[in-house]
Write a protein that holds these residues in place. Structure first.
Motif, short mmCIF file in Angstrom:
data_model
loop_
_atom_site.label_atom_id
_atom_site.label_comp_id
_atom_site.label_asym_id
_atom_site.label_seq_id
_atom_site.Cartn_x
_atom_site.Cartn_y
_atom_site.Cartn_z
N PRO A 1 0.85 -1.20 0.00
CA PRO A 1 0.00 0.00 0.00
C PRO A 1 0.88 1.25 0.00
N THR A 2 0.30 2.36 -0.39
CA THR A 2 1.01 3.64 -0.37
C THR A 2 0.47 4.48 0.78
N ARG A 3 1.36 5.08 1.54
CA ARG A 3 0.98 6.01 2.59
C ARG A 3 1.49 7.41 2.22
N TYR A 4 0.87 8.40 2.84
CA TYR A 4 1.16 9.78 2.48
C TYR A 4 1.41 10.59 3.76
N GLY A 5 2.24 11.61 3.63
CA GLY A 5 2.51 12.47 4.77
C GLY A 5 3.18 13.76 4.31
N MET A 6 3.50 14.63 5.28
CA MET A 6 4.19 15.88 5.02
C MET A 6 5.38 16.00 5.94
N ALA B 1 -5.66 12.52 0.99
CA ALA B 1 -6.27 13.83 1.25
C ALA B 1 -6.21 14.23 2.73
N ALA B 2 -5.51 13.44 3.55
CA ALA B 2 -5.44 13.75 4.98
C ALA B 2 -4.79 15.12 5.20
N LEU C 1 5.98 5.04 0.74
CA LEU C 1 5.67 6.33 1.34
C LEU C 1 5.89 7.46 0.34
N GLU C 2 4.90 8.35 0.22
CA GLU C 2 5.06 9.59 -0.52
C GLU C 2 5.00 10.74 0.49
N LEU C 3 6.09 11.48 0.58
CA LEU C 3 6.21 12.51 1.61
C LEU C 3 6.35 13.87 0.92
N ASP C 4 5.32 14.71 1.07
CA ASP C 4 5.41 16.08 0.57
C ASP C 4 6.29 16.90 1.50
N VAL C 5 7.27 17.58 0.94
CA VAL C 5 8.22 18.36 1.72
C VAL C 5 7.93 19.84 1.52
N VAL C 6 7.85 20.58 2.64
CA VAL C 6 7.65 22.04 2.57
C VAL C 6 8.75 22.73 3.36
#
Length: 351
Positions: A233-238, A279-280, A308-313
């Motif tokens: 599965p793919t998980r998402y985060g920032m 969309a979390a 894991l897909e991690l959006d970086v800001v």
């Protein structure tokens, strides 16, 4: 193969091993007694990791902490920092715990008994057997991935892994000798690593080719069979890269992850929980109010059980802003135990 062949299997393999044994940094030379500390350290490092990768880590650990007492006395952060890049960080935490237990309960000496070894943190059935056999020459049966492959082919076991593990253990136990058990265990590992290889087994030079049922049936390269893996599965985060101007230069905010769970106790760029919902709301986990700028592409990292897909800001705050964590000078980041996924996030944030 029948059990009456066990003695010949033992003698043939040990004779092959005496000629072809691998030279490894943690392996005692012929005729010398293995160091239990070195055996334990290497076996923990080798879990889910290749020999080529482990060699450098093992040598650095042994140089920095020559004895189990030295390792026990080391700060956990130092151990985690040296471990960075090996993955499966629970192993490093248990390594440190185990060193302390060996010092506190066993006077700094590893117990020779397999059952007592099993009581130590981070030591399971395989590792306890490996230490007992290799370091103390106890008649323990050692089964790793190489041994699973060798036995599966020797007995032409077509039941897929992991369901075939009990049968593999039974056959491995049936041929484990009482004498030279440590050499026999290492010989089985070497046979699987250099001859009975996953894709193209070198059956013509195998000391067990005469007894190999998979070779006789023409299916050696097809074994061991494995159950089809479920898709990850793919998980998402920032991840939030937050800088400020400190007294001695530019600083970034880091924090420690909870001790329990994935990457427990490691330092991280503050991040949101990793969830399967793309969309979390990750913004609610920002460590401070700031003008945030998103990095163009997410960081992608694959763990054993998920992707894991991690959006970086990126953001910046003034020196007086309060935020949970520790401010670290940019030129001191290497002093902290940062897992690979976080080094990727840092690289993305810094462009």
């Amino acid at each position: 193969m029948i059990l009456n062949d066990a003695q010949r299997l033992q003698s043939d393999l040990l004779a092959w091993y005496d000629r072809h044994r691998r030279t490894l940094p943690w392996r005692a030379p012929p005729g010398e007694v293995a160091d239990p500390y070195a055996v334990w350290l290497s076996e923990i490092m080798l879990q889910q990791t290749t020999v080529a990768t482990v060699k450098g880590y093992f040598e650095r650990f042994l140089t920095r902490w020559p004895t189990v007492a030295d390792l026990a006395a080391a700060p956990l952060d130092d151990v985690l920092t040296e471990w960075a890049g090996l993955g499966y960080y629970a192993r490093a935490r248990n390594l440190h715990k185990c060193a302390n237990v060996v010092v506190e309960r066993h006077g700094g000496r590893f117990p020779a008994n397999e059952a007592v070894l099993l009581e130590l943190p981070g030591i399971g059935r395989y590792t306890a057997a490996a230490i007992a056999a290799i370091a103390f020459d106890q008649g323990a049966t050692v089964v790793d991935g190489n041994v699973e492959r060798v036995i599966s082919r020797l007995r032409a076991i077509e039941t897929p892994l992991p369901d075939s593990k009990p049968e593999i253990w039974r056959w491995a136990e049936a041929i484990t000798p009482a004498a030279r058990a440590g050499d026999f265990a290492q010989a089985m590992m070497d046979l699987g690593a250099t001859v009975c290889t996953p894709r193209t087994p070198l059956c013509m030079v195998c000391p067990w080719s005469w007894a190999c049922e998979a070779r006789a049936a023409g299916i050696a390269a097809d074994l061991p069979r494995k159950k089809a893996r479920k898709p990850r599965p793919t998980r998402y985060g920032m991840a939030f890269w937050l800088e400020r101007e400190g007294k001695a230069g530019r600083e970034v905010l880091l924090r420690r992850r909870p001790e329990e769970g994935l990457l427990g106790g490691m330092m991280e760029v503050p991040s949101s929980p990793w969830t399967e919902d793309p969309a979390a709301d990750g913004w609610s986990h920002a460590p401070a109010q700031a003008e945030w700028t998103a990095v163009d592409e997410p960081v992608v990292h694959v763990f054993t059980h998920f992707r894991l897909e991690l959006d970086v800001v990126r953001g910046e705050v003034s020196a007086g802003v309060v935020a949970e964590g520790v401010w670290v000078r940019l030129d001191r980041l290497a002093d902290y135990a940062l897992p690979t996924v976080m080094t990727k996030a840092i690289k993305a944030a810094r462009g």
